[in-house]
Design an enzyme around this catalytic site. Structure first.
Site, PDB file in Angstrom:
ATOM      1  N   ARG A 118      -8.610  -3.502   4.246  1.00 42.92           N
ATOM      2  CA  ARG A 118      -9.381  -2.246   4.323  1.00 42.92           C
ATOM      3  C   ARG A 118     -10.867  -2.493   4.129  1.00 42.92           C
ATOM      4  O   ARG A 118     -11.677  -1.597   4.373  1.00 42.92           O
ATOM      5  CB  ARG A 118      -8.891  -1.272   3.236  1.00 42.92           C
ATOM      6  CG  ARG A 118      -7.464  -0.820   3.446  1.00 42.92           C
ATOM      7  CD  ARG A 118      -7.050   0.168   2.388  1.00 42.92           C
ATOM      8  NE  ARG A 118      -5.617   0.374   2.427  1.00 42.92           N
ATOM      9  CZ  ARG A 118      -4.986   1.308   1.741  1.00 42.92           C
ATOM     10  NH1 ARG A 118      -5.667   2.130   0.954  1.00 42.92           N
ATOM     11  NH2 ARG A 118      -3.686   1.431   1.814  1.00 42.92           N
ATOM     12  N   GLU A 123      -1.520  -8.984  -2.966  1.00 38.75           N
ATOM     13  CA  GLU A 123      -1.678  -8.516  -1.579  1.00 38.75           C
ATOM     14  C   GLU A 123      -3.092  -7.985  -1.456  1.00 38.75           C
ATOM     15  O   GLU A 123      -3.453  -7.010  -2.112  1.00 38.75           O
ATOM     16  CB  GLU A 123      -0.645  -7.417  -1.295  1.00 38.75           C
ATOM     17  CG  GLU A 123      -0.760  -6.817   0.101  1.00 38.75           C
ATOM     18  CD  GLU A 123       0.169  -5.611   0.256  1.00 38.75           C
ATOM     19  OE1 GLU A 123       1.321  -5.648  -0.246  1.00 38.75           O
ATOM     20  OE2 GLU A 123      -0.275  -4.625   0.870  1.00 38.75           O
ATOM     21  N   LYS A 180       8.413  -2.220   3.914  1.00 35.37           N
ATOM     22  CA  LYS A 180       7.672  -1.502   2.872  1.00 35.37           C
ATOM     23  C   LYS A 180       8.005  -0.024   3.052  1.00 35.37           C
ATOM     24  O   LYS A 180       7.929   0.480   4.182  1.00 35.37           O
ATOM     25  CB  LYS A 180       6.179  -1.753   3.099  1.00 35.37           C
ATOM     26  CG  LYS A 180       5.233  -0.873   2.317  1.00 35.37           C
ATOM     27  CD  LYS A 180       3.783  -1.247   2.642  1.00 35.37           C
ATOM     28  CE  LYS A 180       2.810  -0.373   1.868  1.00 35.37           C
ATOM     29  NZ  LYS A 180       1.434  -0.871   1.913  1.00 35.37           N
TER      30      LYS A 180
HETATM   31  C1  3PG Z   1      -1.140   0.065  -0.226  1.00 34.20           C
HETATM   32  O1  3PG Z   1      -1.982  -0.243   0.588  1.00 34.20           O
HETATM   33  O2  3PG Z   1      -0.022  -0.455  -0.261  1.00 34.20           O
HETATM   34  C2  3PG Z   1      -1.421   1.175  -1.157  1.00 34.20           C
HETATM   35  O3  3PG Z   1      -2.750   1.522  -1.120  1.00 34.20           O
HETATM   36  C3  3PG Z   1      -1.024   0.914  -2.570  1.00 34.20           C
HETATM   37  O4  3PG Z   1      -0.731   2.149  -3.064  1.00 34.20           O
HETATM   38  P1  3PG Z   1      -1.212   2.654  -4.495  1.00 34.20           P
HETATM   39  O5  3PG Z   1      -2.706   2.443  -4.552  1.00 34.20           O
HETATM   40  O6  3PG Z   1      -0.790   4.092  -4.555  1.00 34.20           O
HETATM   41  O7  3PG Z   1      -0.515   1.807  -5.524  1.00 34.20           O
END
Ligand code: 3PG
Length: 214
Positions: free
Chosen positions: A48, A44, A131
């Site tokens: 960002r 994924e 999610k």
């Molecule tokens: C996301 O966008 O799903 C999160 O940033 C992932 O979360 P994590 O970096 O705490 O694993």
């Protein structure tokens, strides 16, 4: 063309969704190689960073890896990710227009929820996989168990604060399809192009995802 149902089945089979924000889209190919090499044929890529959409475009040409667009926060981002060829769309929160765009394009949409109210909105649009974000900060497994009990027909992909240490506890729950997270893609290894380290971490994460969740 892979259907949303088939994409969900593949995510369920793999059990772990690696999440990454790339500073440079040229890292997408070697990163996908490392993940696939470790047994995680899914990634994924978040929107960002500006590299997100071009990275999805590059990887969409491959058939050995499932491509998600992450951190999709607007209709425009959803449309751009779908045009780039992603297989699924993940949002941090719930937005009905993003759910509609994904459904209308035949792409699996996975909205983010952290509350019962958001779950009701998602459920009312026919969404049955969400999610749970940010999983650990939003109350962790205790909160998820309480939500899942009220929505027995919804399944969850907990993401946010998941790691090799706590992932198993989530995956053991029948209402969890897979866990998501960035823990297996170390920033320093990514910046240094240490693909071997990422392959090793991916292999450990893939092991975590093994098991029958069908
Ligand atoms: C996301 O966008 O799903 C999160 O940033 C992932 O979360 P994590 O970096 O705490 O694993």
């Amino acid at each position: 063309m892979t259907t949303p149902k088939q994409v969900l089945q593949r995510i369920t089979d793999i059990g772990v969704v690696p999440v990454v924000t790339l500073g440079d889209h040229t890292l997408a190919e070697p990163l996908a190689d490392a993940l696939v090499g470790g047994g995680l044929p899914v990634v994924e890529i978040t929107l960002r960073s500006p590299a997100g959409v071009p990275a999805i475009e590059v990887l969409a040409k491959r058939d050995d890896v499932l491509i998600g667009a992450g951190s999709v926060r607007s209709s425009a981002e959803a449309t751009a990710a779908i045009s780039a060829g992603c297989d699924f769309i993940v949002s941090p929160g719930f937005d009905s227009s993003i759910v509609d765009i994904a459904a209308g394009s035949g792409v699996l949409g996975i909205p983010g929820v952290a509350t019962a109210t958001e779950l009701m909105r998602a459920r009312n649009l026919g969404v049955d996989v969400v999610k749970f974000f940010p999983a650990e900060a939003a109350g962790g497994l205790a909160a998820l168990r309480a939500l899942a009990a009220a929505f027995p027909d919804v399944r969850f992909i907990p993401t946010g604060g998941i790691s090799g240490a706590n992932g198993r506890r989530y995956l053991d729950e029948s209402f969890v399809v897979a866990v998501g997270g960035s823990w297996m893609i170390d920033d320093t290894a990514l910046a240094a192009g240490d693909w071997e380290a990422i392959t090793e971490a991916a292999a450990e994460a893939a092991h975590l995802g093994e098991g029958d969740r069908s």
